[in-house]
Write a protein that holds these residues in place. Structure first.
Motif, mmCIF file in Angstrom:
data_model
loop_
_atom_site.group_PDB
_atom_site.id
_atom_site.type_symbol
_atom_site.label_atom_id
_atom_site.label_comp_id
_atom_site.label_asym_id
_atom_site.label_seq_id
_atom_site.Cartn_x
_atom_site.Cartn_y
_atom_site.Cartn_z
ATOM 1 N N PHE A 129 0.855 -1.175 0.000
ATOM 2 C CA PHE A 129 0.000 0.000 0.000
ATOM 3 C C PHE A 129 0.895 1.230 0.000
ATOM 4 O O PHE A 129 1.878 1.284 0.747
ATOM 5 C CB PHE A 129 -0.880 0.055 1.260
ATOM 6 C CG PHE A 129 -2.161 -0.714 1.177
ATOM 7 C CD1 PHE A 129 -3.131 -0.371 0.257
ATOM 8 C CD2 PHE A 129 -2.412 -1.766 2.050
ATOM 9 C CE1 PHE A 129 -4.328 -1.074 0.189
ATOM 10 C CE2 PHE A 129 -3.592 -2.470 2.000
ATOM 11 C CZ PHE A 129 -4.558 -2.120 1.065
ATOM 12 N N ARG A 130 0.571 2.221 -0.815
ATOM 13 C CA ARG A 130 1.226 3.528 -0.753
ATOM 14 C C ARG A 130 0.189 4.522 -0.221
ATOM 15 O O ARG A 130 -0.857 4.711 -0.832
ATOM 16 C CB ARG A 130 1.733 3.961 -2.133
ATOM 17 C CG ARG A 130 3.019 3.258 -2.538
ATOM 18 C CD ARG A 130 3.422 3.581 -3.976
ATOM 19 N NE ARG A 130 3.452 5.002 -4.260
ATOM 20 C CZ ARG A 130 4.470 5.812 -3.949
ATOM 21 N NH1 ARG A 130 5.536 5.329 -3.336
ATOM 22 N NH2 ARG A 130 4.428 7.100 -4.266
ATOM 23 N N VAL A 131 0.512 5.127 0.907
ATOM 24 C CA VAL A 131 -0.453 5.946 1.630
ATOM 25 C C VAL A 131 0.068 7.365 1.766
ATOM 26 O O VAL A 131 1.201 7.581 2.221
ATOM 27 C CB VAL A 131 -0.719 5.359 3.032
ATOM 28 C CG1 VAL A 131 -1.770 6.189 3.761
ATOM 29 C CG2 VAL A 131 -1.164 3.903 2.925
ATOM 30 N N GLY A 132 -0.745 8.340 1.381
ATOM 31 C CA GLY A 132 -0.396 9.738 1.589
ATOM 32 C C GLY A 132 -0.683 10.147 3.027
ATOM 33 O O GLY A 132 -1.763 9.889 3.550
ATOM 34 N N ILE A 133 0.315 10.757 3.687
ATOM 35 C CA ILE A 133 0.150 11.199 5.060
ATOM 36 C C ILE A 133 -0.422 12.610 5.069
ATOM 37 O O ILE A 133 0.179 13.537 4.526
ATOM 38 C CB ILE A 133 1.494 11.168 5.812
ATOM 39 C CG1 ILE A 133 2.053 9.738 5.823
ATOM 40 C CG2 ILE A 133 1.340 11.704 7.228
ATOM 41 C CD1 ILE A 133 1.144 8.712 6.476
ATOM 42 N N CYS A 134 -1.573 12.783 5.695
ATOM 43 C CA CYS A 134 -2.260 14.075 5.678
ATOM 44 C C CYS A 134 -1.475 15.109 6.470
ATOM 45 O O CYS A 134 -1.059 14.866 7.607
ATOM 46 C CB CYS A 134 -3.660 13.926 6.269
ATOM 47 S SG CYS A 134 -4.636 15.428 6.181
ATOM 48 N N GLU A 135 -1.255 16.275 5.854
ATOM 49 C CA GLU A 135 -0.591 17.380 6.533
ATOM 50 C C GLU A 135 -1.554 18.520 6.809
ATOM 51 O O GLU A 135 -1.469 19.175 7.845
ATOM 52 C CB GLU A 135 0.572 17.898 5.677
ATOM 53 C CG GLU A 135 1.315 19.048 6.326
ATOM 54 C CD GLU A 135 2.494 19.512 5.489
ATOM 55 O OE1 GLU A 135 3.533 19.830 6.076
ATOM 56 O OE2 GLU A 135 2.372 19.544 4.259
ATOM 57 N N ASP A 136 -2.482 18.762 5.898
ATOM 58 C CA ASP A 136 -3.425 19.859 6.052
ATOM 59 C C ASP A 136 -4.784 19.384 5.543
ATOM 60 O O ASP A 136 -5.031 19.346 4.331
ATOM 61 C CB ASP A 136 -2.964 21.086 5.268
ATOM 62 C CG ASP A 136 -3.847 22.302 5.507
ATOM 63 O OD1 ASP A 136 -5.021 22.125 5.882
ATOM 64 O OD2 ASP A 136 -3.364 23.427 5.325
ATOM 65 N N PRO A 137 -5.708 19.003 6.448
ATOM 66 C CA PRO A 137 -6.993 18.461 6.005
ATOM 67 C C PRO A 137 -7.870 19.475 5.295
ATOM 68 O O PRO A 137 -8.743 19.093 4.521
ATOM 69 C CB PRO A 137 -7.637 17.993 7.320
ATOM 70 C CG PRO A 137 -6.979 18.802 8.382
ATOM 71 C CD PRO A 137 -5.578 19.037 7.904
ATOM 72 N N VAL A 138 -7.647 20.768 5.542
ATOM 73 C CA VAL A 138 -8.459 21.796 4.892
ATOM 74 C C VAL A 138 -7.988 22.025 3.459
ATOM 75 O O VAL A 138 -8.776 22.049 2.516
ATOM 76 C CB VAL A 138 -8.418 23.107 5.700
ATOM 77 C CG1 VAL A 138 -9.177 24.201 4.969
ATOM 78 C CG2 VAL A 138 -9.018 22.879 7.089
ATOM 79 N N ALA A 139 -6.670 22.160 3.290
ATOM 80 C CA ALA A 139 -6.126 22.389 1.948
ATOM 81 C C ALA A 139 -6.074 21.110 1.125
ATOM 82 O O ALA A 139 -5.960 21.162 -0.097
ATOM 83 C CB ALA A 139 -4.722 22.995 2.057
ATOM 84 N N GLY A 140 -6.168 19.943 1.789
ATOM 85 C CA GLY A 140 -6.126 18.680 1.063
ATOM 86 C C GLY A 140 -4.751 18.328 0.560
ATOM 87 O O GLY A 140 -4.599 17.823 -0.555
#
Length: 293
Positions: free
Chosen positions: A132-143
């Protein structure tokens, strides 16, 4: 399914289950007949989940008390137990516990290469073959994502969850986003909540807070002040807040409760990651801005 709905999405690969506030996106990979049976099992398990949780809400909103009866509620209580005596209620693990419950039904008796149940960003994972390649969320508002983690079958990670003051739930802290990788989604959910709470500047005039009960009268946080706004912070303030969260994350990692944590605040980041059971570290890219996939 007693009010719950199920449909395949337009791509024909992903299953969408929805009931009230619970909204799941599910994907399984493997032989077509195995995937079809897995999806049927997931639908059957999902049907009663919301009604069972509603019936136990008073117990689940309390930090202690008799153990709940429902399957998902028991997962919630078990997920938070190792984190006490810090204040936490089973509701801190509700999204991850629902994802774990449906994933367990999805994979039971099935030969699947991999599968996931995504409950609004709190994700339960099954990985028998591949990665699995998973993007780690940094800014949930800006996406935006701050990096990519590659997971393999031997990593022992079955859940990913993200928390922060700008997310779906109220937070006692000021983290933009804290993403946690753990053995289960329920454990990751609880840990992400507590680490995000720890990213904080207690008493700072730069942080606006209001009692949780003023925002949601039935909140499990009661009158505890939750963050509703954060003014621009100086570099030393950002460092102090992240250091508090990093200390909490490292304590949880050392105790084996989590495998890794990624903390983001005002464009600054911290990473806590230990060795997997085989002794190697997780493979993750250096944090950099990427579009969320």
């Amino acid at each position: 399914m007693h009010g719950a709905t199920a449909r395949l999405l337009a791509d024909g690969r992903r299953l969408h289950l929805q009931h009230g506030p619970i909204d799941l996106v599910i994907e399984a990979s493997g032989r077509a007949d195995e995937v079809a049976l897995a999806y049927r099992q997931a639908c059957e398990a999902f049907g009663p989940v919301l009604d069972e949780l509603v019936a136990e809400l008073p117990r689940l909103r309390a930090p202690s008390g008799p153990l709940p009866d429902g399957a998902v509620a028991r997962r919630m209580a078990a997920a938070i137990a190792p984190f006490t005596p810090v204040f936490v209620t089973p509701m801190a693990a509700v999204a991850g516990s629902v994802a774990d419950h449906v994933l367990a039904a999805l994979v039971k008796g099935r030969d699947l290469d991999r599968a996931y149940v995504n409950n609004g960003g709190d994700i339960a994972l099954h990985l028998a073959r591949g990665t699995f390649r998973v993007g780690i969320c940094e800014d949930p508002v800006a996406g935006t994502a701050g990096g990519i983690v590659t997971l393999s079958p031997g990593d022992g990670i079955g859940g990913i969850a993200t928390s922060g003051w700008r997310g779906r739930s109220h937070s006692l802290g000021i983290a933009d986003a804290v993403t946690v990788l753990a053995e289960t989604a329920a454990r990751a959910d609880a840990a992400a909540t507590l680490i995000a709470n720890a990213v904080d500047l207690p008493g700072s005039p730069r942080v606006t807070r209001t009692p949780a009960s003023d925002l949601a009268p039935d909140s499990d946080l009661g009158a505890r002040p939750v963050t509703v706004a954060v003014a621009p912070l100086s570099p030393p303030e950002i460092d102090e807040a992240l250091a508090r969260g990093e200390a909490a994350a490292r304590a949880h990692e050392r105790s084996g409760l989590i495998r890794a944590a990624f903390l983001g605040l005002a464009g600054e980041r911290r990473t806590v990651s230990g060795a997997h059971p085989a002794g190697a570290t997780l493979s993750f890219a250096s944090w950099r801005t990427k579009a969320c996939a």
